[in-house]
Design an enzyme around this catalytic site. Structure first.
Site, PDB file in Angstrom:
ATOM      1  N   SER A 230      -5.091  -9.599 -66.574  1.00 39.49           N
ATOM      2  CA  SER A 230      -5.122 -10.810 -67.398  1.00 39.49           C
ATOM      3  C   SER A 230      -3.753 -11.471 -67.358  1.00 39.49           C
ATOM      4  O   SER A 230      -2.797 -10.977 -67.944  1.00 39.49           O
ATOM      5  CB  SER A 230      -5.492 -10.444 -68.838  1.00 39.49           C
ATOM      6  OG  SER A 230      -5.132 -11.488 -69.714  1.00 39.49           O
ATOM      7  N   SER A 231      -3.683 -12.581 -66.652  1.00 41.76           N
ATOM      8  CA  SER A 231      -2.391 -13.252 -66.467  1.00 41.76           C
ATOM      9  C   SER A 231      -1.743 -13.588 -67.805  1.00 41.76           C
ATOM     10  O   SER A 231      -0.575 -13.306 -68.039  1.00 41.76           O
ATOM     11  CB  SER A 231      -2.591 -14.524 -65.636  1.00 41.76           C
ATOM     12  OG  SER A 231      -1.424 -15.283 -65.590  1.00 41.76           O
TER      13      SER A 231
ATOM     14  N   CYS B 170     -14.009 -22.484 -67.052  1.00 38.34           N
ATOM     15  CA  CYS B 170     -13.452 -23.127 -68.246  1.00 38.34           C
ATOM     16  C   CYS B 170     -13.218 -24.614 -67.954  1.00 38.34           C
ATOM     17  O   CYS B 170     -12.635 -24.962 -66.915  1.00 38.34           O
ATOM     18  CB  CYS B 170     -12.127 -22.477 -68.640  1.00 38.34           C
ATOM     19  SG  CYS B 170     -11.369 -23.318 -70.047  1.00 38.34           S
TER      20      CYS B 170
ATOM     21  N   GLU C  81      -8.147 -17.985 -60.137  1.00 38.42           N
ATOM     22  CA  GLU C  81      -8.050 -19.394 -60.517  1.00 38.42           C
ATOM     23  C   GLU C  81      -7.302 -20.188 -59.447  1.00 38.42           C
ATOM     24  O   GLU C  81      -7.687 -21.309 -59.096  1.00 38.42           O
ATOM     25  CB  GLU C  81      -7.350 -19.530 -61.868  1.00 38.42           C
ATOM     26  CG  GLU C  81      -7.277 -20.989 -62.316  1.00 38.42           C
ATOM     27  CD  GLU C  81      -6.417 -21.186 -63.550  1.00 38.42           C
ATOM     28  OE1 GLU C  81      -6.445 -20.330 -64.457  1.00 38.42           O
ATOM     29  OE2 GLU C  81      -5.708 -22.208 -63.598  1.00 38.42           O
TER      30      GLU C  81
ATOM     31  N   CYS D  45      -2.810 -24.168 -70.424  1.00 42.00           N
ATOM     32  CA  CYS D  45      -3.770 -24.590 -71.446  1.00 42.00           C
ATOM     33  C   CYS D  45      -3.238 -24.343 -72.861  1.00 42.00           C
ATOM     34  O   CYS D  45      -2.274 -23.613 -73.062  1.00 42.00           O
ATOM     35  CB  CYS D  45      -5.100 -23.878 -71.234  1.00 42.00           C
ATOM     36  SG  CYS D  45      -5.056 -22.161 -71.773  1.00 42.00           S
TER      37      CYS D  45
END
Ligand code: SF4
Length: 329
Positions: free
Chosen positions: A226-227, A100, A130, A198
């Site tokens: 999924s954080s 991303c 990430e 984000c």
């Protein structure tokens, strides 16, 4: 229970621009190069998306050394460290980088601050892909801070040259608490040049806060890894939901969750296709929750260009989807 049964449907919810781009990148790669296309790690953290792409011919691997030499490999939306890029190049892999752009932005910040010899306190979850990717940009300069409590313990070399950066998908409130405690200890702590959490993570949290205060129950559609989805459950509970649960699929919704419940809040993480939310709404409708009110707190129209490796079709024309990039974060 008093009053009619009702659903408050949070908006924005579901797919963000980075997830949309990453999923389309795998689909385009399959179209262009044919199956199989390899993907390092889950392209996005959603089991439904991964299963569908597997059915189309994607093969998910943990590391690039599992990919046959010379094959195409897509790097996931969560980003990769320079060591992974080098390992792929060493194997002669054709890499397509679906990181991303908002993660890439944090990578660039890490590189820049490391070059200026700052110690970087990276607020995020140790072991998350990430965080591994961002930390890998400057391993000698990065220390991961997992929680507000860790902020009380972390040590730095030079308190006058410290900056904090963060994972993109954290709880805004918890991150601010971590930073507040870091700043108590290191008053010269510098802020990132712009928000690292984000727009999509922030918008989904703002929406669920508004829903949660009026909800007896909140259902978050999203995967356990999924954080941002897991954070939505936490935020819902903090902001007044009497109960909150995460489900991958509608069949995980338990009937007893609805006992005595008048208002159900529904949302989904940034990697969740809308079809999974609609299935939950259908189930709720069958249980008498037919009145659905959307609670919208922001408009989103951001789109990112495709990874550069996919921006032209085989005849050399620009791909129409690649001309995106409008909108705002
Ligand atoms: S959640 Fe945010 S950082 Fe992650 S892919 Fe979506 S837009 Fe990018």
């Amino acid at each position: 229970m008093s009053g009619p049964k009702k659903v408050l449907l949070a908006a924005p919810r579901g797919y963000c621009a980075g997830v949309d781009r990453a999923v389309i990148a795998v689909e385009k790669a399959l179209e262009r190069y044919g199956a199989p296309v390899y993907v390092r790690k889950q392209i996005v953290h959603n089991i439904h998306v991964v299963t569908e792409l597997e059915q189309k011919g994607a093969i998910f691997v943990e590391e690039v050394d599992e990919v046959p030499a010379g094959a195409h490999v897509v790097f996931s939306a969560h980003g990769v460290s320079p060591a992974v890029v080098s390992a792929a190049a060493d194997r002669g892999l054709q890499a397509i980088d679906a990181t991303c752009p908002l993660v890439t932005k944090v990578h660039r910040e890490a590189v820049r601050f490391a070059r200026d010899d700052f110690e970087i306190l990276l607020v995020g979850h140790e072991g998350h892909e990430e965080v591994e990717g961002t930390a890998g940009e400057a391993p000698d300069h990065v220390t991961v801070v997992n929680s507000p409590d860790e902020a009380d313990r972390v040590e730095v070399r030079d308190p006058s040259k410290v900056v904090w950066l963060s994972q993109t998908t954290l709880s805004v409130d918890e991150t601010m608490e971590t930073v507040r405690r870091l700043r108590t200890r290191f008053p010269e702590l510098q802020d990132p040049p712009s928000d690292d959490i984000c727009y999509a993570t922030q918008n989904r949290q703002v929406a669920i806060k508004k829903v949660a205060k009026d909800a007896d129950l909140v259902i978050v559609v999203g995967s356990a890894n999924s954080s941002n989805s897991v954070r939505l459950v936490e935020v819902a509970l903090e902001y007044g939901a009497k109960a909150a649960y995460r489900v991958d699929y509608v069949d995980e919704v338990k009937q007893e969750w609805l006992d005595g419940v008048q208002t159900v809040g529904v949302t989904s993480g940034a990697s969740v296709p809308e079809v999974l939310v609609q299935e939950v709404l259908e189930e709720l409708s069958g249980a008498g929750y037919r009145d659905v009110e959307e609670v919208r707190t922001a408009e989103e129209d951001l789109m990112f260009s495709l990874p550069k490796e996919l921006r032209t079709d085989t005849s050399g024309r620009r791909d129409a989807r690649a001309l995106g990039g409008r909108g705002r974060a």
